[in-house]
Design an enzyme around this catalytic site. Structure first.
Site, mmCIF file in Angstrom:
data_model
loop_
_atom_site.group_PDB
_atom_site.id
_atom_site.type_symbol
_atom_site.label_atom_id
_atom_site.label_comp_id
_atom_site.label_asym_id
_atom_site.label_seq_id
_atom_site.Cartn_x
_atom_site.Cartn_y
_atom_site.Cartn_z
ATOM 1 N N HIS A 1 35.502 14.642 8.684
ATOM 2 C CA HIS A 1 36.498 14.228 9.678
ATOM 3 C C HIS A 1 36.289 12.761 10.068
ATOM 4 O O HIS A 1 37.246 11.996 10.174
ATOM 5 C CB HIS A 1 36.373 15.062 10.964
ATOM 6 C CG HIS A 1 36.747 16.502 10.831
ATOM 7 N ND1 HIS A 1 35.937 17.514 11.291
ATOM 8 C CD2 HIS A 1 37.846 17.103 10.336
ATOM 9 C CE1 HIS A 1 36.529 18.677 11.074
ATOM 10 N NE2 HIS A 1 37.682 18.466 10.498
ATOM 11 N N LYS B 1 42.519 30.821 15.264
ATOM 12 C CA LYS B 1 41.180 30.566 14.733
ATOM 13 C C LYS B 1 40.119 30.996 15.737
ATOM 14 O O LYS B 1 40.306 30.863 16.941
ATOM 15 C CB LYS B 1 41.003 29.073 14.452
ATOM 16 C CG LYS B 1 41.498 28.637 13.091
ATOM 17 C CD LYS B 1 40.965 27.239 12.765
ATOM 18 C CE LYS B 1 41.651 26.656 11.548
ATOM 19 N NZ LYS B 1 41.260 25.265 11.305
ATOM 20 N N ARG C 1 41.039 17.685 0.791
ATOM 21 C CA ARG C 1 39.746 17.867 0.143
ATOM 22 C C ARG C 1 39.916 18.296 -1.299
ATOM 23 O O ARG C 1 39.510 17.621 -2.217
ATOM 24 C CB ARG C 1 38.916 18.912 0.897
ATOM 25 C CG ARG C 1 38.291 18.352 2.133
ATOM 26 C CD ARG C 1 37.858 19.437 3.060
ATOM 27 N NE ARG C 1 39.006 20.113 3.622
ATOM 28 C CZ ARG C 1 38.938 20.910 4.673
ATOM 29 N NH1 ARG C 1 37.789 21.172 5.227
ATOM 30 N NH2 ARG C 1 40.020 21.475 5.145
ATOM 31 N N SER D 1 34.350 22.445 8.598
ATOM 32 C CA SER D 1 33.718 22.958 9.817
ATOM 33 C C SER D 1 33.309 24.417 9.615
ATOM 34 O O SER D 1 32.257 24.851 10.053
ATOM 35 C CB SER D 1 34.693 22.899 10.990
ATOM 36 O OG SER D 1 35.115 21.587 11.205
#
Ligand code: ADP
Length: 165
Positions: A20, A44, A97, A135
């Site tokens: 990040h 989440k 990514r 994360s």
């Protein structure tokens, strides 16, 4: 006077990782002000509180060599495009990514463009070193007692260690 270009980099940042941060500081070069939007995501499962996530991001910005005034970290709720409009964002920044990010991002960008065609979404590729950091995996590895210090800032590791597991 030239209008300030405002970029918005949204995410959960639970917690912020070196991946990040790489995107934050690279995206910052593209705009006059970068707003990092910490999204409340009901779906989440969260580890850190919104305030803590914000604080951890701010800590890294304050440590950096960049002009602190050109960054803002804001907690937001609800639709991304509504938030983007409310802060007068010109562009939204996302990080990519792997190919696996692409499908979701592609669909979301398409939908967002329909909601507000004035705001462009730009993608920054993860740098090679940070490509595999997420994360989610940082949390999984940490709680399985793996080594995560190369994926996250020192301060995040300190906070992780405070959480009982
Ligand atoms: P995560 O998927 O790690 O929980 P977020 O929801 O906080 O991350 O992601 C916010 C944005 O940052 C997304 O666009 C995501 O693709 C991007 N991102 C996350 N990790 C990285 C990384 N290591 N390199 C580049 N971009 C990343």
């Amino acid at each position: 006077m030239k209008k300030k270009r405002i970029g918005l980099y949204p995410g959960s940042f639970d917690p912020v990782t070196n991946g990040h941060l790489d995107i934050i500081f690279r995206a910052h070069k593209l705009v006059d002000e970068l707003v990092i939007g910490v999204a409340k995501n009901q779906k989440k499962e969260n580890l850190f509180s919104m305030e803590k996530r914000k604080k951890l991001i701010l800590h890294e910005i304050n440590k950096s060599k960049y002009n602190k005034k050109s960054f803002k970290v804001v907690i937001f709720d609800g639709l991304l495009m509504n938030f983007a409009k409310s802060i007068n964002a010109n562009l939204i920044v996302r990080g990519l990514r792997a190919v696996s990010d692409f499908d979701y991002e592609f669909q979301m960008t398409g939908m967002n463009a329909r909601l507000n065609s004035e705001i462009e979404t730009v993608f920054l590729m993860a740098s090679e070193k940070h490509q595999f950091i997420s994360s989610r995996f940082v949390k999984e590895i940490y709680f399985l007692k793996g080594e995560v210090k190369s994926f996250i800032p020192k301060n995040v590791l300190i906070e992780l260690k405070k959480i009982k597991n």
